[in-house]
Design an enzyme around this catalytic site. Structure first.
Site, PDB file in Angstrom:
ATOM      1  N   LYS A 124       0.536  -1.330  -0.143  1.00 31.38           N
ATOM      2  CA  LYS A 124       0.149   0.146   0.123  1.00 31.38           C
ATOM      3  C   LYS A 124       0.914   1.183   0.095  1.00 31.38           C
ATOM      4  O   LYS A 124       0.632   1.952  -0.735  1.00 31.38           O
ATOM      5  CB  LYS A 124      -0.967  -0.336   1.256  1.00 31.38           C
ATOM      6  CG  LYS A 124      -1.795   0.769   1.291  1.00 31.38           C
ATOM      7  CD  LYS A 124      -2.598   0.787   2.170  1.00 31.38           C
ATOM      8  CE  LYS A 124      -1.925   2.223   3.612  1.00 31.38           C
ATOM      9  NZ  LYS A 124      -2.418   2.123   4.907  1.00 31.38           N
ATOM     10  N   ASP A 142      -6.637   1.183   1.024  1.00 29.48           N
ATOM     11  CA  ASP A 142      -6.523   1.015   2.790  1.00 29.48           C
ATOM     12  C   ASP A 142      -7.943  -0.188   3.306  1.00 29.48           C
ATOM     13  O   ASP A 142      -8.996   0.340   2.471  1.00 29.48           O
ATOM     14  CB  ASP A 142      -6.349   2.213   3.101  1.00 29.48           C
ATOM     15  CG  ASP A 142      -7.224   3.542   2.717  1.00 29.48           C
ATOM     16  OD1 ASP A 142      -8.752   3.135   2.109  1.00 29.48           O
ATOM     17  OD2 ASP A 142      -7.094   4.035   3.379  1.00 29.48           O
TER      18      ASP A 142
END
Length: 214
Positions: A124, A142
């Protein structure tokens, strides 16, 4: 089987997102790829606002990998102690800075693999840096994006990697650059976890979420 929106509905959703906010930006404060990388590493399990408060003074004295190494662990820890998990994060920032200096000439690499090889940097974080700094169509999923993608039917998936792939596959290419920004902002301020603001949602009529608030 998860319900999915069709191509035309997805295009209409992102047309509306773009009309509302043509060029969304990260809410983390940064001045260059290095400070963005550090900010994202520090933001794990913390709010962007909290990270910004901590890094305002930090980045005035350490806005490069070499300056961060020179600053040292003790001083860095003092700057970030208001952030959750600050001790481990400080260690990661010092170590990744040392690696950047030793192996990358102090520069942030433009490779997901090279970024993920740095301490404290997961997929991420790497995707955020690639997208924000170099406009690579990487989707940093997320909890907000995972929720919105599944609730709406834009890009359903059982885990974050499946959602990432689904966004890449299902969102039209002309929206890929800003897709994760629009989705995270929508999840943060409208499609909230406990009480989504469905009456104020600009994609309410297209969303497949069955438990819309009144």
């Amino acid at each position: 089987m998860a319900r999915e929106l069709d191509y035309h509905a997805i295009r209409e959703i992102f047309d509306r997102f773009r009309a509302s906010n043509p060029a969304p930006k990260s809410e983390l404060c940064y001045t260059n790829p290095y400070t963005l990388l550090v900010a994202v590493v520090l933001s794990a399990q913390a709010t962007d606002a909290g990270v910004n408060r901590a890094t305002e003074a930090l980045f005035r004295v350490a806005d490069s990998a070499q300056k961060m190494v020179d600053l040292g662990l003790e001083a860095l820890t003092g700057h970030v102690r208001t952030i959750g998990l600050f001790r481990q994060k400080a260690k990661n920032v010092i170590r990744l800075s040392e690696i950047l200096v030793a192996e990358h000439g102090g520069e942030v690499p433009k490779s997901r693999a090279a970024l993920q090889a740095l301490p404290g940097v997961g997929r991420k974080t790497a995707n955020v840096v690639l997208n924000v700094c170099w406009h690579y169509p990487a989707q940093a999923v997320d909890t907000h994006i995972f929720r919105v993608a599944n609730r709406t039917g834009i890009a359903p998936g059982r885990d974050v990697l499946m959602v990432e792939r689904a966004i890449e596959d299902r969102v039209p290419v002309d929206f890929q650059d800003y897709a994760h920004h629009w989705l995270i902002l929508h999840g943060r301020y409208t499609c909230k976890a406990r009480k989504p603001a469905c009456p104020a949602c600009l994609i309410r009529d297209l969303c497949l979420y069955e438990d819309k608030t009144l």
